[in-house]
Write a protein that holds these residues in place. Structure first.
Motif, PDB file in Angstrom:
ATOM      1  N   SER A  14      -2.486  -5.261   2.328  1.00  0.00           N
ATOM      2  CA  SER A  14      -2.892  -5.628   0.973  1.00  0.00           C
ATOM      3  C   SER A  14      -3.950  -4.461   0.507  1.00  0.00           C
ATOM      4  CB  SER A  14      -3.682  -6.824   0.748  1.00  0.00           C
ATOM      5  OG  SER A  14      -2.689  -7.975   1.112  1.00  0.00           O
ATOM      6  N   LEU A  15      -4.862  -4.197   1.801  1.00  0.00           N
ATOM      7  CA  LEU A  15      -5.913  -3.229   1.261  1.00  0.00           C
ATOM      8  C   LEU A  15      -5.187  -1.971   0.949  1.00  0.00           C
ATOM      9  CD1 LEU A  15      -8.315  -3.909   4.391  1.00  0.00           C
ATOM     10  CD2 LEU A  15      -8.586  -4.568   1.946  1.00  0.00           C
ATOM     11  N   GLY A  16      -4.065  -1.528   1.488  1.00  0.00           N
ATOM     12  CA  GLY A  16      -3.605  -0.312   1.137  1.00  0.00           C
ATOM     13  C   GLY A  16      -2.595  -0.125   0.050  1.00  0.00           C
ATOM     14  N   LEU A  17      -2.094  -1.334  -0.607  1.00  0.00           N
ATOM     15  CA  LEU A  17      -1.150  -1.467  -1.450  1.00  0.00           C
ATOM     16  C   LEU A  17      -1.706  -1.876  -3.107  1.00  0.00           C
ATOM     17  CD1 LEU A  17       2.075  -2.634   0.257  1.00  0.00           C
ATOM     18  CD2 LEU A  17       1.638  -0.444  -0.546  1.00  0.00           C
ATOM     19  N   THR A 166       2.220   3.111   6.069  1.00  0.00           N
ATOM     20  CA  THR A 166       1.591   2.370   7.178  1.00  0.00           C
ATOM     21  C   THR A 166       0.282   2.631   7.371  1.00  0.00           C
ATOM     22  OG1 THR A 166       2.630   4.110   8.674  1.00  0.00           O
ATOM     23  CG2 THR A 166       3.999   2.099   8.183  1.00  0.00           C
ATOM     24  N   PHE A 167      -0.256   3.891   6.997  1.00  0.00           N
ATOM     25  CA  PHE A 167      -1.406   4.485   7.121  1.00  0.00           C
ATOM     26  C   PHE A 167      -2.487   4.151   6.043  1.00  0.00           C
ATOM     27  CE2 PHE A 167       1.057   7.448   9.322  1.00  0.00           C
ATOM     28  CZ  PHE A 167       0.689   7.424  10.545  1.00  0.00           C
ATOM     29  N   PHE A 168      -1.891   3.744   4.883  1.00  0.00           N
ATOM     30  CA  PHE A 168      -2.731   3.188   3.784  1.00  0.00           C
ATOM     31  C   PHE A 168      -3.623   2.270   4.181  1.00  0.00           C
ATOM     32  CE2 PHE A 168       0.727   4.710   0.152  1.00  0.00           C
ATOM     33  CZ  PHE A 168       0.206   5.957   0.586  1.00  0.00           C
ATOM     34  N   GLY A 169      -3.194   0.961   4.660  1.00  0.00           N
ATOM     35  CA  GLY A 169      -3.824  -0.155   4.972  1.00  0.00           C
ATOM     36  C   GLY A 169      -5.200   0.352   5.845  1.00  0.00           C
ATOM     37  N   GLN A 302      -1.277   6.242  -5.581  1.00  0.00           N
ATOM     38  CA  GLN A 302      -0.176   6.025  -5.198  1.00  0.00           C
ATOM     39  C   GLN A 302       0.516   4.634  -5.575  1.00  0.00           C
ATOM     40  OE1 GLN A 302       2.663   7.579  -3.509  1.00  0.00           O
ATOM     41  NE2 GLN A 302       3.558   5.703  -4.162  1.00  0.00           N
ATOM     42  N   ALA A 303      -0.722   3.661  -5.299  1.00  0.00           N
ATOM     43  CA  ALA A 303      -0.263   2.207  -5.710  1.00  0.00           C
ATOM     44  C   ALA A 303      -0.034   2.055  -7.311  1.00  0.00           C
ATOM     45  CB  ALA A 303      -1.505   1.321  -5.314  1.00  0.00           C
ATOM     46  N   MET A 304      -0.782   2.851  -7.946  1.00  0.00           N
ATOM     47  CA  MET A 304      -0.439   2.923  -9.266  1.00  0.00           C
ATOM     48  C   MET A 304       0.946   3.284 -10.003  1.00  0.00           C
ATOM     49  SD  MET A 304      -1.300   1.875 -12.590  1.00  0.00           S
ATOM     50  CE  MET A 304      -3.202   1.514 -12.357  1.00  0.00           C
ATOM     51  N   ILE A 305       1.099   4.316  -9.045  1.00  0.00           N
ATOM     52  CA  ILE A 305       2.445   4.908  -9.463  1.00  0.00           C
ATOM     53  C   ILE A 305       3.706   3.968  -9.016  1.00  0.00           C
ATOM     54  CG2 ILE A 305       4.001   6.903  -8.776  1.00  0.00           C
ATOM     55  CD1 ILE A 305       1.560   8.641  -8.247  1.00  0.00           C
ATOM     56  N   SER A 306       3.494   3.399  -7.920  1.00  0.00           N
ATOM     57  CA  SER A 306       4.642   2.521  -7.466  1.00  0.00           C
ATOM     58  C   SER A 306       4.720   1.320  -8.318  1.00  0.00           C
ATOM     59  CB  SER A 306       4.263   2.049  -6.010  1.00  0.00           C
ATOM     60  OG  SER A 306       4.434   3.043  -5.118  1.00  0.00           O
TER      61      SER A 306
END
Length: 604
Positions: A14-17, A166-169, A302-306
């Motif tokens: 959740s922290l990453g996405l 996988t590294f985002f979080g 990236q989260a906004m684009i997705s």
């Protein structure tokens, strides 16, 4: 039995996405506010109080409690609210109003999606000017660096982000830990700033600053940008992991803002509060922190684009947005999609915004208008839903939150002549497209002349029994349930193409986000049946697999192509959009060598 994912893993995901946007807001929020205000003790305490209560009311109450209690099969977002409220309404006028609100909400989110990467990346890159030897970096150089980061970010979208995600979080976890530690260390210098959580200081701020204080709200809202992602991304991760992560994130953000306030009390001439605070505390760790901040802003972008890809996909499936070509970048995660047209539009818009505004502090003049508009629309819709559900306690609380949303929205109107109009212009582009497409589709439907089923069956039986038939199975795709599309009439009765087995495929997009099923609904006559495919509006589905599961092995697939003849300029634009958009049968990736488009001329 499937292994249950540990709670900590869900929180880190959740922290990453979800929390990239709101998580990077400490980079610029207080810096922008105190470009407009004198950093007196009274003003600092008042602004910190406003920041605290903005996070509590607009994120914790509106999104994490009220909005996230509403969902369809775990999904959230503007389109979900629309699907929840429409069955509860009895008036067609109210339904039309909700439709317009939801279209506006979608458009504002897309507008917000342009400004988020621009302000996030640019504000982080500006931290380079505090590195010894780089103090004299010119604005053009900073824009060039930020633009290169943006170009790389958008260029890799077509390859998918599943591996790097996988590294985002873990990276965002490091970011929030750093924010907490730096904020706490700074807070020890002036622990009394913690008393700013008392709403008295917010009230006193308005009393002392009057109308100026009201317009300062338009900059304070920057601390809550990205809060809407809690609800919009609920379907990707589930409600519980996002809520658990928010408890940690909200504490980290509040501690950091309080720490920045404490630092500002000691250093009133500060121009870039967060980065100067880090440099003051640990000069040796400044560069690693700067790199981490740039990574965090890239993750936020990236989260906004997705998120925008998902919104557009929902719009395509619910037939309010043209069917842009969609690529599926992951075999395992159905949410991992790439829409090239949208991606390059966003990149061009982001680069334009960076060049136009030059600095993140200038960009703040455009940022906030779309966000507060989205929040106000969400507030109106959830208040209405709770009222229709007769949950009067939540109705009253949601109504209060909506009034706060509207106060922030009105305070942002002062930004319009100072660059905020770009936020409106960007949002108007998708809004105009949605209106033109939906009204055009309705007009097109009125101009076509589908045949009633009984009349069609009479003609079909005569042709089937008296004309020669082609061996094999033909599929005819349509969205009509009770009438027959003109292209089917042209194929069978004008062109005299009738197969031994003819199946009318009726595609129904359900109000549920996910799920796909197919079944025969009727056997109308010899060699003629109706097969219904039901899809969730976010479902990425393999239609061929559904057909095979039901023992359908087609030889040919027919679909309709409308050749629109018109003198009306608007319908001419609509005609161009229709020609450029992939047909639905192409959108759902049916084998191209079996597809046969049948052209029907329609005057609009």
């Amino acid at each position: 039995m499937l292994k249950k994912e540990p709670p900590i893993r869900g929180i880190i995901k959740s922290l990453g996405l979800v929390f990239g946007d709101i998580g990077t807001s400490p980079i610029y929020t207080l810096t922008v506010v105190f470009l407009l205000l004198k950093p007196t003790e009274s003003n600092i305490m008042g602004v910190l109080s406003l920041v605290f209560w903005t996070i509590i009311i607009l994120v914790s109450i509106e999104y994490s409690w009220l909005a996230m209690s509403l969902g369809k099969r775990g999904e959230g977002g503007t389109i979900v609210l629309r699907e929840i409220i429409l069955p509860l309404l009895k008036s067609s006028r109210a339904a039309s109003f909700i439709g317009i609100l939801s279209f506006l909400g979608i458009s504002l989110l897309i507008g917000d999606g342009v400004i988020t990467p621009a302000i996030s990346i640019l504000s982080a890159v500006e931290g380079l000017t505090l590195v010894p030897g780089l103090e004299f970096l010119k604005t053009n150089a900073l824009i060039a660096i930020a633009s290169c980061i943006a170009i790389v970010l958008f260029a890799v979208q077509k390859h998918g982000t599943e591996k790097v995600a996988t590294f985002f979080g873990p990276l965002m976890l490091m970011w929030f830990v750093c924010l907490s530690i730096s904020g706490f260390v700074s807070l020890t210098d002036h622990p009394a700033v913690a008393f700013s959580v008392n709403p008295y200081y917010a009230v006193n701020f308005f009393r002392e600053n009057g109308l100026t204080g009201f317009f300062i709200l338009s900059e304070v809202i920057l601390c809550a940008t990205g809060g809407e992602a809690l609800y919009a991304d609920m379907g990707h991760l589930g409600r519980k992991p996002i809520l658990r992560a928010w408890y940690f994130v909200s504490v980290a953000l509040i501690i950091n803002y309080l720490g920045q306030g404490s630092y500002l009390l000691s250093h009133p001439n500060t121009k870039n509060i967060l980065f100067e605070m880090i440099m003051f505390q640990t000069p040796a760790l400044y560069i690693p922190f700067l790199i981490l901040s740039i990574a965090a802003t890239v993750i936020a972008s990236q989260a906004m684009i997705s998120g925008i890809f998902s919104i557009v996909y929902q719009g395509i499936m619910t037939n309010i947005i043209p069917a842009f070509k969609v690529h599926y970048t992951s075999e395992e995660l159905r949410s991992q999609i790439y829409i090239g047209t949208v991606n390059w539009f966003l990149l061009v818009a982001v680069l334009f915004i960076m060049i136009e505004f030059q600095r993140s502090s200038n960009l703040a003049a455009a940022y906030g208008l779309a966000v507060t508009g989205t929040m106000a629309i969400t507030g109106i819709m959830i208040t209405w839903i709770f009222y229709l559900m007769k949950n009067y306690l939540k109705t009253a609380i949601a109504a209060f939150v909506t009034l706060v949303d509207l106060a922030f929205l009105f305070s942002n109107t002062y930004k319009i002549p100072h660059g905020g109009y770009w936020s409106i212009v960007i949002s108007m582009l998708p809004l105009c497209l949605i209106f033109l497409y939906t009204i055009g589709q309705r007009k097109l439907h009125q101009c076509t002349e589908p045949m009633e089923r009984d009349e069609f069956l009479e003609k079909y039986n005569h042709s089937y029994n008296n004309k020669s038939k082609i061996k094999g199975t033909a599929l005819f795709f349509t969205r009509y349930a009770d009438r027959v599309n003109p292209y089917i009439l042209q194929t069978m009765f004008v062109n005299e193409i009738i197969y031994e087995d003819n199946i009318i495929i009726n595609v129904v997009v359900r109000v549920d986000p996910f799920g796909a099923t197919g079944f025969f609904t009727a056997y109308l006559a010899d060699g003629l049946s109706v097969f219904e495919i039901q899809l969730g509006y976010m479902e990425v589905v393999d239609v061929e697999e559904i057909l095979r599961e039901n023992s359908i092995d087609e030889k040919t697939i027919f679909y309709g192509i409308e050749d629109i003849i018109t003198e009306n300029p608007l319908w001419q634009i609509f005609s161009i959009i229709k020609k450029l958009s992939p047909r639905f049968v192409q959108f759902i990736k049916l084998p191209s060598h079996k597809l046969h488009g049948v052209v029907t001329r329609i005057e609009m």
